[in-house]
Design a protein around this motif. Structure first.
Motif, mmCIF file in Angstrom:
data_model
loop_
_atom_site.group_PDB
_atom_site.id
_atom_site.type_symbol
_atom_site.label_atom_id
_atom_site.label_comp_id
_atom_site.label_asym_id
_atom_site.label_seq_id
_atom_site.Cartn_x
_atom_site.Cartn_y
_atom_site.Cartn_z
ATOM 1 N N ASP A 192 0.859 -1.179 0.000
ATOM 2 C CA ASP A 192 0.000 0.000 0.000
ATOM 3 C C ASP A 192 0.898 1.234 0.000
ATOM 4 O O ASP A 192 1.466 1.597 1.030
ATOM 5 C CB ASP A 192 -0.916 0.001 1.221
ATOM 6 N N LEU A 193 1.046 1.854 -1.157
ATOM 7 C CA LEU A 193 1.957 2.990 -1.287
ATOM 8 C C LEU A 193 1.542 4.158 -0.399
ATOM 9 O O LEU A 193 2.392 4.967 -0.001
ATOM 10 C CB LEU A 193 2.028 3.435 -2.753
ATOM 11 N N GLU A 194 0.271 4.241 -0.083
ATOM 12 C CA GLU A 194 -0.231 5.359 0.719
ATOM 13 C C GLU A 194 0.113 5.209 2.200
ATOM 14 O O GLU A 194 0.049 6.180 2.943
ATOM 15 C CB GLU A 194 -1.759 5.486 0.559
ATOM 16 N N THR A 195 0.468 3.993 2.621
ATOM 17 C CA THR A 195 0.730 3.782 4.052
ATOM 18 C C THR A 195 2.169 3.348 4.339
ATOM 19 O O THR A 195 2.480 2.966 5.470
ATOM 20 C CB THR A 195 -0.239 2.734 4.642
ATOM 21 N N LEU A 196 3.051 3.421 3.332
ATOM 22 C CA LEU A 196 4.432 3.001 3.568
ATOM 23 C C LEU A 196 5.130 3.848 4.625
ATOM 24 O O LEU A 196 6.045 3.386 5.298
ATOM 25 C CB LEU A 196 5.238 3.050 2.266
ATOM 26 N N SER A 197 4.704 5.082 4.758
ATOM 27 C CA SER A 197 5.330 5.963 5.752
ATOM 28 C C SER A 197 4.799 5.726 7.159
ATOM 29 O O SER A 197 5.338 6.260 8.126
ATOM 30 C CB SER A 197 5.117 7.428 5.365
ATOM 31 N N GLN A 198 3.745 4.911 7.268
ATOM 32 C CA GLN A 198 3.188 4.602 8.586
ATOM 33 C C GLN A 198 3.913 3.396 9.178
ATOM 34 O O GLN A 198 4.318 2.491 8.452
ATOM 35 C CB GLN A 198 1.690 4.320 8.475
ATOM 36 N N PRO A 199 4.105 3.352 10.495
ATOM 37 C CA PRO A 199 4.942 2.303 11.087
ATOM 38 C C PRO A 199 4.315 0.915 11.050
ATOM 39 O O PRO A 199 3.158 0.738 11.406
ATOM 40 C CB PRO A 199 5.145 2.778 12.525
ATOM 41 N N PHE A 200 5.117 -0.032 10.599
ATOM 42 C CA PHE A 200 4.818 -1.449 10.796
ATOM 43 C C PHE A 200 5.152 -1.723 12.260
ATOM 44 O O PHE A 200 6.321 -1.602 12.662
ATOM 45 C CB PHE A 200 5.691 -2.276 9.858
ATOM 46 N N PRO A 201 4.187 -2.075 13.096
ATOM 47 C CA PRO A 201 4.412 -2.046 14.544
ATOM 48 C C PRO A 201 5.132 -3.245 15.129
ATOM 49 O O PRO A 201 5.485 -3.236 16.309
ATOM 50 C CB PRO A 201 2.989 -1.950 15.104
ATOM 51 N N HIS A 202 5.371 -4.278 14.345
ATOM 52 C CA HIS A 202 5.827 -5.552 14.904
ATOM 53 C C HIS A 202 7.348 -5.690 14.872
ATOM 54 O O HIS A 202 8.026 -5.170 13.990
ATOM 55 C CB HIS A 202 5.199 -6.715 14.140
ATOM 56 N N THR A 203 7.863 -6.423 15.836
ATOM 57 C CA THR A 203 9.267 -6.832 15.853
ATOM 58 C C THR A 203 9.399 -8.347 15.967
ATOM 59 O O THR A 203 10.467 -8.886 15.719
ATOM 60 C CB THR A 203 10.025 -6.174 17.019
ATOM 61 N N ASP A 204 8.326 -9.012 16.347
ATOM 62 C CA ASP A 204 8.314 -10.471 16.468
ATOM 63 C C ASP A 204 7.277 -11.062 15.517
ATOM 64 O O ASP A 204 6.325 -10.380 15.104
ATOM 65 C CB ASP A 204 7.978 -10.894 17.898
ATOM 66 N N ILE B 231 0.824 -2.671 6.676
ATOM 67 C CA ILE B 231 1.169 -1.249 6.665
ATOM 68 C C ILE B 231 2.662 -1.102 6.965
ATOM 69 O O ILE B 231 3.189 -1.710 7.891
ATOM 70 C CB ILE B 231 0.335 -0.490 7.720
ATOM 71 N N GLY B 232 3.351 -0.317 6.150
ATOM 72 C CA GLY B 232 4.783 -0.110 6.343
ATOM 73 C C GLY B 232 5.663 -1.170 5.716
ATOM 74 O O GLY B 232 6.886 -1.109 5.847
ATOM 75 N N LEU B 233 5.073 -2.149 5.005
ATOM 76 C CA LEU B 233 5.826 -3.213 4.348
ATOM 77 C C LEU B 233 5.898 -2.968 2.847
ATOM 78 O O LEU B 233 4.876 -2.683 2.210
ATOM 79 C CB LEU B 233 5.174 -4.578 4.576
ATOM 80 N N LEU B 234 7.091 -3.110 2.285
ATOM 81 C CA LEU B 234 7.286 -3.020 0.844
ATOM 82 C C LEU B 234 7.570 -4.423 0.321
ATOM 83 O O LEU B 234 8.626 -5.005 0.593
ATOM 84 C CB LEU B 234 8.456 -2.088 0.523
ATOM 85 N N TYR B 235 6.618 -4.990 -0.418
ATOM 86 C CA TYR B 235 6.786 -6.334 -0.959
ATOM 87 C C TYR B 235 7.777 -6.295 -2.117
ATOM 88 O O TYR B 235 7.638 -5.498 -3.045
ATOM 89 C CB TYR B 235 5.442 -6.896 -1.412
ATOM 90 N N LEU B 236 8.793 -7.183 -2.039
ATOM 91 C CA LEU B 236 9.883 -7.143 -3.016
ATOM 92 C C LEU B 236 10.040 -8.413 -3.830
ATOM 93 O O LEU B 236 10.715 -8.390 -4.866
ATOM 94 C CB LEU B 236 11.218 -6.871 -2.298
ATOM 95 N N CYS B 237 9.442 -9.512 -3.391
ATOM 96 C CA CYS B 237 9.804 -10.783 -4.010
ATOM 97 C C CYS B 237 8.694 -11.808 -3.848
ATOM 98 O O CYS B 237 8.041 -11.861 -2.809
ATOM 99 C CB CYS B 237 11.092 -11.290 -3.351
ATOM 100 N N HIS B 238 8.499 -12.623 -4.897
ATOM 101 C CA HIS B 238 7.532 -13.710 -4.879
ATOM 102 C C HIS B 238 8.292 -15.025 -4.936
ATOM 103 O O HIS B 238 9.079 -15.246 -5.859
ATOM 104 C CB HIS B 238 6.592 -13.583 -6.083
ATOM 105 N N LEU B 239 8.074 -15.873 -3.931
ATOM 106 C CA LEU B 239 8.789 -17.143 -3.846
ATOM 107 C C LEU B 239 8.037 -18.293 -4.500
ATOM 108 O O LEU B 239 8.534 -19.416 -4.555
ATOM 109 C CB LEU B 239 9.062 -17.510 -2.383
#
Length: 229
Positions: free
Chosen positions: A98-110, A155-163
């Motif tokens: 979602d290009l509109e929400t890339l600047s919003q924080p992805f809240p997870h670390t785990d 939100i905040g994730l940029l998808y780069l690759c399809h496995l």
């Protein structure tokens, strides 16, 4: 800002592309060893202005020094392209960004699975008829899909690759895990998880890409040695 040095990578990719085993490397039928040209500094500035966020340093240096997409892990890096004066990533799964929400924080670390809090699927033994069970089961899986695949989780994730098989990997652009690579395993009901190195440290873009490159070179060498009389 110290940027990653990618000066060795274009030549290494070029050598791999002409290797006798190039066509047998997993994913090569997708990216076909095509490497899109790097972004110019002006193009990168325009891209980041539209996103309203600066991309993580390792990835932005790759975009400037190596390529805007193409040859890379699995079926290749989703290339970023300007379409009708707007920048976007293209590929099988790139639309999940979602290009509109890339600047919003992805809240997870785990690692987390959005479906973990859902109740268990309905048990046919609890229903008086097959029809009512089927209705309850359909309703459950509709709820499951809406929960597991809700755009709010990326939100905040940029998808780069399809496995393949709808498994994808993404770069965290914003939030406490910024710069880390994550796997999206929702296709198998596995949720999201951060990628790690063998020593347990987080995998950033540089380690992710160079790890693929090193493994691919080793595969090519191994196949050459097996084919040598």
């Amino acid at each position: 800002m110290i940027l990653s040095d990618w000066s060795d990578v274009p030549d290494r990719l070029a050598r791999l592309s002409t290797h006798p085993s190039a066509g047998t490397i997993f994913g090569a039928n997708g990216h076909q060893w095509r490497r899109e040209p790097p972004l110019t500094t002006d193009e990168l500035a325009e891209l980041e202005s539209q996103l309203d966020v600066e991309l993580p340093a390792e990835y932005r240096s790759f975009l400037l020094q190596v390529s805007r997409g193409g040859t890379g892990p699995a079926y290749g890096l989703f290339p970023v392209q300007r379409v009708a004066d707007r920048w976007r990533w293209e590929g099988d799964g790139a639309e999940l960004t979602d290009l509109e929400t890339l600047s919003q924080p992805f809240p997870h670390t785990d690692a987390f699975n959005p479906a973990d809090d859902l109740p268990d699927p309905p048990d046919e033994a609890d229903f008086d008829s097959e029809d009512t069970f089927n209705e309850a089961e359909d309703a459950y899986w509709q709820q499951h899909e809406a929960t597991a695949f809700s755009p709010e989780h990326s939100i905040g994730l940029l998808y780069l690759c399809h496995l393949g098989c709808a498994y994808r990997e993404a770069l965290v652009i914003s939030g406490p895990a910024r710069g880390q690579m994550w796997a999206d395993d929702t296709a198998s009901d596995g949720g999201f998880r951060p990628l790690h190195q063998p020593d347990g440290s987080p995998t950033g873009f540089t380690r992710w890409y160079r790890g693929w490159l090193e493994q691919t070179e080793e595969q090519a060498r191994s196949r050459s040695s097996r084919n040598t009389p």
